[in-house]
Design a protein around this motif. Sequence first.
Motif, PDB file in Angstrom:
ATOM      1  N   PHE A 283      48.121  45.761  44.996  1.00 54.49           N
ATOM      2  CA  PHE A 283      48.768  45.189  43.817  1.00 54.49           C
ATOM      3  C   PHE A 283      47.803  44.277  43.077  1.00 54.49           C
ATOM      4  CE2 PHE A 283      49.544  41.796  46.935  1.00 54.49           C
ATOM      5  CZ  PHE A 283      49.297  40.662  46.193  1.00 54.49           C
ATOM      6  N   VAL A 284      48.093  44.061  41.800  1.00 61.41           N
ATOM      7  CA  VAL A 284      47.471  42.992  41.028  1.00 61.41           C
ATOM      8  C   VAL A 284      48.635  42.182  40.477  1.00 61.41           C
ATOM      9  CG1 VAL A 284      46.062  42.397  39.037  1.00 61.41           C
ATOM     10  CG2 VAL A 284      45.465  44.392  40.414  1.00 61.41           C
ATOM     11  N   GLU A 285      48.619  40.880  40.739  1.00 61.53           N
ATOM     12  CA  GLU A 285      49.716  40.030  40.280  1.00 61.53           C
ATOM     13  C   GLU A 285      49.168  38.788  39.601  1.00 61.53           C
ATOM     14  OE1 GLU A 285      52.184  38.260  43.334  1.00 61.53           O
ATOM     15  OE2 GLU A 285      53.797  37.812  41.915  1.00 61.53           O
ATOM     16  N   CYS A 286      49.773  38.433  38.488  1.00 59.98           N
ATOM     17  CA  CYS A 286      49.397  37.204  37.782  1.00 59.98           C
ATOM     18  C   CYS A 286      49.967  36.008  38.531  1.00 59.98           C
ATOM     19  CB  CYS A 286      49.940  37.235  36.357  1.00 59.98           C
ATOM     20  SG  CYS A 286      49.577  35.749  35.414  1.00 59.98           S
ATOM     21  N   SER A 287      49.169  34.936  38.635  1.00 64.33           N
ATOM     22  CA  SER A 287      49.665  33.758  39.357  1.00 64.33           C
ATOM     23  C   SER A 287      50.741  33.018  38.566  1.00 64.33           C
ATOM     24  CB  SER A 287      48.504  32.815  39.689  1.00 64.33           C
ATOM     25  OG  SER A 287      47.801  32.469  38.522  1.00 64.33           O
ATOM     26  N   GLY A 288      50.935  33.408  37.312  1.00 67.76           N
ATOM     27  CA  GLY A 288      52.017  32.803  36.517  1.00 67.76           C
ATOM     28  C   GLY A 288      53.266  33.662  36.526  1.00 67.76           C
ATOM     29  N   ASN A 289      53.446  34.436  37.608  1.00 68.45           N
ATOM     30  CA  ASN A 289      54.514  35.444  37.639  1.00 68.45           C
ATOM     31  C   ASN A 289      55.888  34.893  38.020  1.00 68.45           C
ATOM     32  OD1 ASN A 289      55.593  37.985  37.361  1.00 68.45           O
ATOM     33  ND2 ASN A 289      54.990  38.671  39.401  1.00 68.45           N
ATOM     34  N   PHE A 290      56.287  33.790  37.432  1.00 69.23           N
ATOM     35  CA  PHE A 290      57.661  33.294  37.575  1.00 69.23           C
ATOM     36  C   PHE A 290      57.918  32.351  36.418  1.00 69.23           C
ATOM     37  CE2 PHE A 290      60.944  30.354  39.317  1.00 69.23           C
ATOM     38  CZ  PHE A 290      61.931  31.297  39.553  1.00 69.23           C
ATOM     39  N   ARG A 291      58.898  32.661  35.607  1.00 69.84           N
ATOM     40  CA  ARG A 291      59.052  31.957  34.338  1.00 69.84           C
ATOM     41  C   ARG A 291      60.249  31.016  34.296  1.00 69.84           C
ATOM     42  NH1 ARG A 291      55.702  34.504  30.561  1.00 69.84           N
ATOM     43  NH2 ARG A 291      53.861  35.064  31.701  1.00 69.84           N
TER      44      ARG A 291
ATOM     45  N   PRO B  18      49.488  21.337  39.529  1.00 72.46           N
ATOM     46  CA  PRO B  18      49.754  20.025  40.097  1.00 72.46           C
ATOM     47  C   PRO B  18      50.505  20.165  41.428  1.00 72.46           C
ATOM     48  CG  PRO B  18      50.349  20.084  37.774  1.00 72.46           C
ATOM     49  CD  PRO B  18      50.077  21.493  38.194  1.00 72.46           C
ATOM     50  N   VAL B  19      50.066  19.389  42.425  1.00 67.52           N
ATOM     51  CA  VAL B  19      50.778  19.339  43.698  1.00 67.52           C
ATOM     52  C   VAL B  19      50.985  17.878  44.083  1.00 67.52           C
ATOM     53  CG1 VAL B  19      50.082  21.619  44.550  1.00 67.52           C
ATOM     54  CG2 VAL B  19      48.581  19.658  44.935  1.00 67.52           C
ATOM     55  N   LYS B  20      51.532  17.654  45.240  1.00 64.30           N
ATOM     56  CA  LYS B  20      51.938  16.309  45.657  1.00 64.30           C
ATOM     57  C   LYS B  20      50.848  15.251  45.512  1.00 64.30           C
ATOM     58  CE  LYS B  20      56.232  16.158  46.686  1.00 64.30           C
ATOM     59  NZ  LYS B  20      56.820  16.470  47.970  1.00 64.30           N
ATOM     60  N   ASP B  21      51.291  14.020  45.314  1.00 61.56           N
ATOM     61  CA  ASP B  21      50.426  12.847  45.234  1.00 61.56           C
ATOM     62  C   ASP B  21      49.468  12.891  44.047  1.00 61.56           C
ATOM     63  OD1 ASP B  21      51.619  11.977  47.634  1.00 61.56           O
ATOM     64  OD2 ASP B  21      50.188  13.160  48.812  1.00 61.56           O
ATOM     65  N   GLY B  22      49.890  13.552  42.970  1.00 63.22           N
ATOM     66  CA  GLY B  22      49.068  13.565  41.767  1.00 63.22           C
ATOM     67  C   GLY B  22      47.875  14.502  41.818  1.00 63.22           C
ATOM     68  N   LYS B  23      47.763  15.234  42.911  1.00 64.24           N
ATOM     69  CA  LYS B  23      46.612  16.133  43.043  1.00 64.24           C
ATOM     70  C   LYS B  23      46.793  17.356  42.141  1.00 64.24           C
ATOM     71  CE  LYS B  23      44.694  13.917  46.591  1.00 64.24           C
ATOM     72  NZ  LYS B  23      43.920  12.740  46.145  1.00 64.24           N
TER      73      LYS B  23
ATOM     74  N   GLY C 153      56.224  19.343  44.405  1.00 60.23           N
ATOM     75  CA  GLY C 153      56.664  18.464  43.319  1.00 60.23           C
ATOM     76  C   GLY C 153      57.231  19.262  42.154  1.00 60.23           C
ATOM     77  N   ILE C 154      58.013  18.601  41.310  1.00 57.96           N
ATOM     78  CA  ILE C 154      58.691  19.317  40.219  1.00 57.96           C
ATOM     79  C   ILE C 154      57.743  19.669  39.076  1.00 57.96           C
ATOM     80  CG2 ILE C 154      61.052  18.453  40.595  1.00 57.96           C
ATOM     81  CD1 ILE C 154      60.445  16.374  38.388  1.00 57.96           C
ATOM     82  N   GLY C 155      56.555  19.089  39.082  1.00 64.43           N
ATOM     83  CA  GLY C 155      55.611  19.378  37.994  1.00 64.43           C
ATOM     84  C   GLY C 155      54.643  20.492  38.321  1.00 64.43           C
ATOM     85  N   THR C 156      54.870  21.193  39.429  1.00 61.58           N
ATOM     86  CA  THR C 156      53.951  22.255  39.827  1.00 61.58           C
ATOM     87  C   THR C 156      54.093  23.443  38.888  1.00 61.58           C
ATOM     88  OG1 THR C 156      53.085  23.417  41.760  1.00 61.58           O
ATOM     89  CG2 THR C 156      55.484  23.447  41.448  1.00 61.58           C
ATOM     90  N   GLY C 157      53.193  24.415  38.985  1.00 57.00           N
ATOM     91  CA  GLY C 157      53.246  25.503  38.014  1.00 57.00           C
ATOM     92  C   GLY C 157      52.983  26.877  38.593  1.00 57.00           C
TER      93      GLY C 157
ATOM     94  N   ASP D 126      52.645  16.087  39.102  1.00 52.75           N
ATOM     95  CA  ASP D 126      53.613  16.688  40.029  1.00 52.75           C
ATOM     96  C   ASP D 126      54.991  16.047  39.895  1.00 52.75           C
ATOM     97  OD1 ASP D 126      52.121  14.445  41.399  1.00 52.75           O
ATOM     98  OD2 ASP D 126      53.671  14.767  42.899  1.00 52.75           O
ATOM     99  N   ARG D 127      55.047  14.882  39.233  1.00 52.46           N
ATOM    100  CA  ARG D 127      56.345  14.248  39.009  1.00 52.46           C
ATOM    101  C   ARG D 127      56.775  14.320  37.548  1.00 52.46           C
ATOM    102  NH1 ARG D 127      56.283   8.710  40.333  1.00 52.46           N
ATOM    103  NH2 ARG D 127      54.146   8.510  41.090  1.00 52.46           N
ATOM    104  N   ALA D 128      55.928  14.927  36.694  1.00 52.41           N
ATOM    105  CA  ALA D 128      56.218  14.951  35.250  1.00 52.41           C
ATOM    106  C   ALA D 128      56.033  16.367  34.695  1.00 52.41           C
ATOM    107  CB  ALA D 128      55.298  13.966  34.529  1.00 52.41           C
ATOM    108  N   PRO D 129      57.043  17.209  34.850  1.00 46.83           N
ATOM    109  CA  PRO D 129      56.907  18.620  34.456  1.00 46.83           C
ATOM    110  C   PRO D 129      56.595  18.823  32.970  1.00 46.83           C
ATOM    111  CG  PRO D 129      59.024  18.220  35.574  1.00 46.83           C
ATOM    112  CD  PRO D 129      58.367  16.899  35.388  1.00 46.83           C
ATOM    113  N   LYS D 130      57.010  17.888  32.126  1.00 50.40           N
ATOM    114  CA  LYS D 130      56.826  18.076  30.682  1.00 50.40           C
ATOM    115  C   LYS D 130      55.551  17.435  30.153  1.00 50.40           C
ATOM    116  CE  LYS D 130      61.206  19.628  29.607  1.00 50.40           C
ATOM    117  NZ  LYS D 130      62.549  19.133  29.511  1.00 50.40           N
ATOM    118  N   ARG D 131      54.829  16.759  31.048  1.00 49.32           N
ATOM    119  CA  ARG D 131      53.624  16.057  30.596  1.00 49.32           C
ATOM    120  C   ARG D 131      52.600  17.053  30.039  1.00 49.32           C
ATOM    121  NH1 ARG D 131      49.542  12.683  34.473  1.00 49.32           N
ATOM    122  NH2 ARG D 131      48.103  12.107  32.799  1.00 49.32           N
TER     123      ARG D 131
END
Lengths: 405, 191
Positions: free
Chosen positions: A134-142, A264-269, A376-380, B102-107
């Motif tokens: 397979f070839v899959e895009c890492s953005g494959n969930f919208r 983005p992952v935990k602790d601002g990384k 975290g909720i800001g991951t992508g 990771d805490r700011a999805p809209k940033r």
Amino acid sequence: MSQKMTRRRLLLGGAATAAVAIVKTSFGKMVQTGIPEAALDPTKHVGPLPSALGTRSPFEHPQRKATLTSSQTPLQDLYGIITPSDLHFERHHAGVPAIDPNTYELLIHGMVDRPTIFSLSDLKRFPSVSRICFVECSGNFRKPDKESITPQDICGLTSQSEWTGVMLSTLFREVGVKPKATWFLAEGSDAAVMTRSIPVSKGWEEAMIVYAQNGEAIRPQQGYPARLLLPGWEGNTSIKWLRRIELSDGPFMTREETSKYTEPVKDGKIRQFSFTMDARSIITYPAYPVQVQKGWVEIRGLAWSGRGKIARVEISTNAGKTWNIAQLQEPVLDKAHTYFRYLWQWNGDTTEIMSRAIDETGYIQPSLEQLIKARGIGTGYHLNPVTAWLVKRDGQVVYKPEQWK
Amino acid sequence: MFKLRMPYWACVAGIAMSSCEQRADAVPIHFGYGRAATANEIAGKAIAIPPSGIGLPPGNGTVQQGAVVYASKCAACHGVTGVEGPFNILVAPDTANAIPFDRAPKRVKSIGNYWPYATTVFDYVRRAMPYNAPGSLSDEEVYSVTAWLLYANKLIDTTTIINAKTLPAIVMPARKYYVTDNRKGGNGPYE
């Protein structure tokens, strides 16, 4: 030649012309087809004679869903593990380039003993290898947020082909890659001159330079005339329209591996070089907009992992309370879409059906909640959650949106 | 795997096998396909700039000249000041040390808060921008527009000259947040 050829051409041309019809598809587009849309009684009319190029039945209309930057494979319209080449998903960064195969060149240089330029015919002379993956895009969930969502919408940025080409290790030996080379840059000849840095180890292990897809030359949308293929890794690393490979002792930190394709992952990384695609599955039937009837329903779908083979697929027909083993259709291949089936007797009650993939490393496809908890909720990128189809009392199947929290 | 006869030189060199008879697993190290690339051919194509700055061309860029280039070649897509769009926002609305992503999805992710290396700005603009005419800017124009973008993101002042020496020396504030992927598969905790 002329007389015989002309007569033959005339005959073929005549037959073809007679059989060609303009039909209106259900999408409202006028298409030319060799087969009439509705034969009154096919046993009473001679159909079109053999032709130079086949067509789909005019009753079938699988379509990619295109945006400005990508198009998604209609997973719900497909039956096996091979994606028809014209339905393979696309992700380009500056459109599809037109490249003349006669002037195409691949330059390999940098930390090598013999900087070399290969023509396409040079590449084709090397020992060749074919591989299904397979070839899959890492953005494959919208982050789908409504019920009217199809498998194509959820994860149509994955497709599978049989790829043919030369092992990159063969070329590495040919040019004499130096021991101190630890990374290589792969560069495309599209208008984005798309670049990624790749660890040399992947190049030695299983990378390929491929020029064929499903038995014919690669389609322009997939990298004609030649692309890099890195099985199991996020699609953008398999650089299309490959023009250059530069061996180096470190990554180049291109835009596509720093400000894009990082998450983005935990602790601002900010996580970088997230190459491998984690295991995932999707039920492609029954799925929105299908309506099922009470009784036996064969649940079908695809599972895959960038870390190896699929070990098993589990199905829940009671919203995740219990899980049962699905049947895997052979072949079950390394880093490849694997087809699964599970026979279910629906009793007419509202319920949720879902699948989860387990790969040979023991990795279990997570829930969205588990992914967000880990990152975290800001991951992508690299979101591969279990997704659920809600079966309503009337048999209507819809996507079950999940809260992003 | 491959049925190939061992070439004469490989036998002489004693590589891989002691006999020159046909063997199913014998693959030569060199096929002799392709042609040697000249230094000129390589120089014409090797445009990638790593963080060390090796390969950066001669020339200088200024914030003032960059403002002129940006206004005429970039602003239509990226906005007059780099924040208006409609396409990628290039000027960060906050600093790299604002509330973590990771805490700011809209940033908004941009050069000032999400680009770990300044050399990438030069590399990317030169290879891929402007979108409607990629590769059309001179090296001086690329240096200048890089200078303007760094200035607009409050990373340099108006007097800083951007060139092969100064660009790699700029430490981008987001760089300290970048880590290499640690996912491993298996049944351990999700990463």
